[in-house]
Enzyme design. Structure first.
Site, PDB file in Angstrom:
ATOM      1  CG  HIS A   1      -5.342  -2.477  -0.099  1.00 19.00           C
ATOM      2  ND1 HIS A   1      -4.690  -2.212  -1.091  1.00 19.00           N
ATOM      3  CD2 HIS A   1      -4.919  -1.657   1.108  1.00 19.00           C
ATOM      4  CE1 HIS A   1      -3.846  -1.088  -0.834  1.00 19.00           C
ATOM      5  NE2 HIS A   1      -3.685  -0.859   0.685  1.00 19.00           N
TER       6      HIS A   1
ATOM      7  CG  ASP B   1      -3.959  -3.384  -3.950  1.00 18.03           C
ATOM      8  OD1 ASP B   1      -3.850  -3.408  -5.027  1.00 18.03           O
ATOM      9  OD2 ASP B   1      -4.913  -3.234  -3.298  1.00 18.03           O
TER      10      ASP B   1
ATOM     11  CB  SER C   1      -0.842  -0.104   1.248  1.00 18.53           C
ATOM     12  OG  SER C   1      -1.899   1.055   1.118  1.00 18.53           O
TER      13      SER C   1
END
Length: 341
Positions: free
Chosen positions: A273, A208, A184
């Site tokens: 996610h 991600d 992330s």
């Protein structure tokens, strides 16, 4: 200062309704920015980027507003990390071994070095042999305000790069087998790490990579495919919390890259996610994610890449030497998530 910053951003978000809801495309003309309570606030791209540029200038003038700590795990201490610093005394008294490949692992927003993703990825690598696994703990990620964590990303990346440069110059670590792995916001920290090392990092794995407040058309301000000799992205909540367009030289789209099976009612996208981390840890330990090569990322998202498996497996240690392009990855709804024995 943090309170002022948060209030300023909230005021900006509240005033940014020039675009009608039907016109909004997340990541293209603005962003749905995650909030502490799981909700999202829309902000138009031009206004957000002007605000971010101003905050970045303030951040660059600050002396030390982005504390970063490093914890070393090896097969000699697989469960309890040794806190290390960029000093010869610290490294010499630790279990760091320059003869072993090194893996830096960087968490995302609201997490710390004890996060489950760090434990899983660390255990996966140590199950494969002798490695120096260094978990990065960046305190600004624990801000309740996502935007202030975004602002800190470049400076955190530079601090991780400083540790990399120290280990290369003073402790014999090689860039040729160094991986920097980030989830992330941590994926973009990994990108800034690669942009600031004295020499080219071998591999960056973006799990991600975060989409909100990062512009695909500005690769100098996000993880980019040129930040290492090989960059791989595993994209599991594309168009939501993560990028949908390909970030890596090798871009992998489990279940088409938008949402993941076994994540019912995933309104915020948090489950999908996080799956990028779960998949990667399993890929390292089991090498079991078969893929189909796609003509482009749109085909991967549409799951229109045929039914013939390629020779490439997502997350494989050999990908740096053979992979380029976009890949569709079939996945299961529960562990083992990979589909190849």
């Amino acid at each position: 200062m943090k309170t002022i910053l948060l209030l300023a951003f909230c005021a900006l978000a509240a005033s940014a309704y020039a675009l009608e809801e039907s016109e909004r495309v997340n990541g293209e003309n603005g962003w749905y920015v995650p909030q502490q309570d799981g909700s999202f606030e829309w902000i138009d791209m031009d206004e957000a980027e002007e605000w971010l540029d101003n905050q970045e200038m303030l951040e660059s003038r600050a002396l030390s507003t982005s504390p970063v700590k490093f914890y070393l795990f090896t097969q000699s201490n697989p469960k309890k990390g040794q806190k290390i610093t960029a000093t010869s005394k610290s490294i010499a008294s630790s279990n760091f071994n320059p003869a072993h490949p090194t893996r830096f692992v960087i968490h995302g927003w609201t997490q710390n070095y004890k996060a489950g993703m760090n434990k899983d990825i660390c255990a996966a690598w140590l199950s494969q042999g002798d490695y120096n696994v260094i978990i990065v703990d960046w305190a600004r990620a624990r801000s309740v305000d996502y935007a202030s964590s975004v602002v800190a990303v470049p400076k955190v990346g530079k601090k991780v790069a400083s540790m990399v440069n120290f280990l290369v110059s003073n402790s014999g670590m090689s860039l040729n087998d160094l991986y920097v792995i980030g989830h992330s916001l941590g994926a973009h920290v990994a990108g800034y790490t690669g942009k600031n090392t004295n020499g080219q990092v071998h591999t960056i794995i973006g799990l991600d990579p975060a989409l909100p407040l990062f512009n695909y058309n500005k690769p100098n301000k996000r993880l980019s495919s040129t930040d290492a000799w090989y960059v791989e992205s595993i994209q599991t909540n594309g168009g939501g919390l993560g990028f949908l367009k390909p970030i890596g030289k090798g871009a992998f789209y489990p279940n088409g890259g938008k949402s993941q099976p076994g994540c019912p009612l995933d309104v915020t996208g948090a489950c999908s996610h996080a799956r990028s981390c779960t998949y990667y840890a399993e890929a390292v330990s089991q090498d079991n994610f078969g893929t189909m090569k796609c003509g482009d990322y749109e085909a991967a998202v549409a799951k229109e890449c045929g039914s013939t498996y390629s020779s490439v497996r997502m997350g494989a240690d050999t990908n740096a030497y053979m992979v380029e392009g976009d890949f569709y990855v079939p996945v299961n709804s529960k562990a083992p998530f990979g589909n190849i024995n």
